[in-house]
Design an enzyme around this catalytic site. Structure first.
Site, PDB file in Angstrom:
ATOM      1  N   LYS A 247     -26.904 -26.562  -5.227  1.00 38.69           N
ATOM      2  CA  LYS A 247     -26.779 -25.126  -5.554  1.00 38.69           C
ATOM      3  C   LYS A 247     -25.345 -24.679  -5.298  1.00 38.69           C
ATOM      4  O   LYS A 247     -24.599 -25.330  -4.563  1.00 38.69           O
ATOM      5  CB  LYS A 247     -27.734 -24.276  -4.718  1.00 38.69           C
ATOM      6  CG  LYS A 247     -27.580 -24.383  -3.184  1.00 38.69           C
ATOM      7  CD  LYS A 247     -26.529 -23.517  -2.539  1.00 38.69           C
ATOM      8  CE  LYS A 247     -26.509 -23.616  -1.018  1.00 38.69           C
ATOM      9  NZ  LYS A 247     -25.327 -23.077  -0.361  1.00 38.69           N
TER      10      LYS A 247
ATOM     11  N   ASP B 298     -32.373 -22.581   3.736  1.00 38.72           N
ATOM     12  CA  ASP B 298     -32.189 -22.742   2.284  1.00 38.72           C
ATOM     13  C   ASP B 298     -33.320 -23.529   1.619  1.00 38.72           C
ATOM     14  O   ASP B 298     -33.380 -23.602   0.395  1.00 38.72           O
ATOM     15  CB  ASP B 298     -30.900 -23.546   1.986  1.00 38.72           C
ATOM     16  CG  ASP B 298     -29.647 -22.798   2.367  1.00 38.72           C
ATOM     17  OD1 ASP B 298     -29.756 -21.619   2.765  1.00 38.72           O
ATOM     18  OD2 ASP B 298     -28.562 -23.399   2.258  1.00 38.72           O
TER      19      ASP B 298
HETATM   20  O1  C5P Z   1     -31.314 -22.734   8.673  1.00 37.73           O
HETATM   21  P1  C5P Z   1     -30.269 -23.798   8.784  1.00 37.73           P
HETATM   22  O2  C5P Z   1     -30.691 -24.906   9.718  1.00 37.73           O
HETATM   23  O3  C5P Z   1     -29.780 -24.311   7.496  1.00 37.73           O
HETATM   24  O4  C5P Z   1     -29.017 -23.085   9.451  1.00 37.73           O
HETATM   25  C1  C5P Z   1     -27.954 -23.811  10.026  1.00 37.73           C
HETATM   26  C2  C5P Z   1     -27.185 -22.879  10.939  1.00 37.73           C
HETATM   27  O5  C5P Z   1     -26.482 -21.890  10.187  1.00 37.73           O
HETATM   28  C3  C5P Z   1     -28.048 -22.088  11.915  1.00 37.73           C
HETATM   29  O6  C5P Z   1     -28.315 -22.822  13.082  1.00 37.73           O
HETATM   30  C4  C5P Z   1     -27.172 -20.885  12.186  1.00 37.73           C
HETATM   31  O7  C5P Z   1     -26.154 -21.207  13.098  1.00 37.73           O
HETATM   32  C5  C5P Z   1     -26.507 -20.644  10.857  1.00 37.73           C
HETATM   33  N1  C5P Z   1     -27.223 -19.662  10.001  1.00 37.73           N
HETATM   34  C6  C5P Z   1     -27.216 -18.331  10.355  1.00 37.73           C
HETATM   35  N2  C5P Z   1     -27.866 -17.423   9.551  1.00 37.73           N
HETATM   36  C7  C5P Z   1     -28.511 -17.819   8.441  1.00 37.73           C
HETATM   37  C8  C5P Z   1     -28.532 -19.172   8.067  1.00 37.73           C
HETATM   38  C9  C5P Z   1     -27.874 -20.080   8.878  1.00 37.73           C
HETATM   39  O8  C5P Z   1     -26.616 -17.932  11.363  1.00 37.73           O
HETATM   40  N3  C5P Z   1     -29.128 -16.915   7.686  1.00 37.73           N
END
Ligand code: C5P
Length: 285
Positions: A8, A130
């Site tokens: 994406k 995501d």
């Molecule tokens: O959800 P995911 O594991 O992909 O997110 C990775 C990191 O990105 C999270 O641990 C956080 O630090 C940050 N993040 C965030 N807010 C979001 C998505 C991700 O702070 N909406």
């Protein structure tokens, strides 16, 4: 059984604020693109996972293995799973999340007692912000921490030039450094009104401050006559330019090589058409 997991780009990414759970509330327009990883599933006596890229861990820390375990309610399913990696990682292109979503979708196809889409969405949200988007595989507005997905239709008749330097950007680092970051003089970061929509990415500020090359690539792409708009995707390190015609993307690509050398990963892609890629190979079970 072979399945494709599309990458994406984010056509927009606005960060609305930090939440008590440590994540950030956002509003983002996600677009699946025609760059894909390939996952091959075979029924087997025991679970195994292999990956074409030896730098990617193949143990329980891999999102594909975590998705498989979650789907099996703690037990790994009886399949061999091979991942042909084409999407660069730590690139802001969602490769790992898409692989995880494709694993959920395919295991659900293989099981005799399939889960509902809502149940898959719940599992996907546990795996990463995501991942639910990649169950839909449609252009979509994503809100909350990214897991609230509202598919929309947008024009599909354009091309995308992707540029990724040899380094990646860790997503948590980008979010953590947002609040303390400052704009860089001379680097365009305000929203761009284009025929495809409004382009803006709030994470450019912290990422460009540290990785100046990305700021310079964006500025360069932004200033070329072929470009409809230029932006960083997600938390980087991919920067992209949108063009109407393929030839414009090719011209831009040639200019980019002259300006920034050949030691970078680049690709010209299109928006991902939900039907043409995965279904074409469905006969290869
Ligand atoms: O959800 P995911 O594991 O992909 O997110 C990775 C990191 O990105 C999270 O641990 C956080 O630090 C940050 N993040 C965030 N807010 C979001 C998505 C991700 O702070 N909406």
């Amino acid at each position: 059984m072979k399945r494709f997991a599309p990458a994406k780009i984010n056509l927009s990414l606005e960060i609305l604020g930090k939440r008590p759970d440590g994540f950030h509330d956002l509003r983002s327009l996600f677009l699946p693109i025609s760059l894909v990883d390939e996952l091959t599933f075979e029924r087997a006596a025991a679970f195994s996972f292999t990956c074409s890229d030896p730098s990617i861990p193949a143990d329980d820390s891999n999102l594909v293995v975590r998705a498989a375990r979650l789907f099996g309610n703690g037990t790994l399913p009886l399949v061999t799973l091979h991942l042909q990696k084409n999407i660069p990682h730590s690139a802001g292109l969602g490769g790992g999340s898409s692989d995880a979503a494709t694993t959920l979708l395919t295991l659900n196809e293989l099981t005799e007692t399939p889960l509902s889409f809502a149940e898959l969405e719940k599992m996907a949200a546990q795996l990463g912000s995501d991942v639910p988007f990649f169950l839909h595989r449609s252009p979509a507005w994503c809100e909350g921490r990214g897991e609230l997905v509202r598919p929309i239709e947008i024009a599909q008749d354009f091309h995308i030039l992707l540029f990724k330097p040899p380094f990646g950007v860790p997503t948590p680092w980008a979010y953590q450094n947002l609040a303390a970051s400052r704009p860089l003089p001379g680097i365009p970061m305000e929203s761009q009104s284009t025929s495809i929509g409004m382009l803006v990415n709030d994470l450019e500020r912290p990422v460009f401050e540290k990785y100046l090359i990305l700021a310079l690539v964006k500025k360069f792409l932004f200033e070329q006559s072929e470009t409809l708009g230029a932006l960083m995707s997600g938390s980087g390190s991919t920067v992209f330019a949108l063009t109407q015609e393929k030839i414009a993307a090719e011209t831009l690509h040639a200019k980019l090589l002259v300006e920034f050398g050949e030691n970078n990963w680049t690709a010209i892609v299109t928006p991902w058409k939900p039907d043409f890629l995965p279904r074409r190979l469905e006969g290869t079970k």
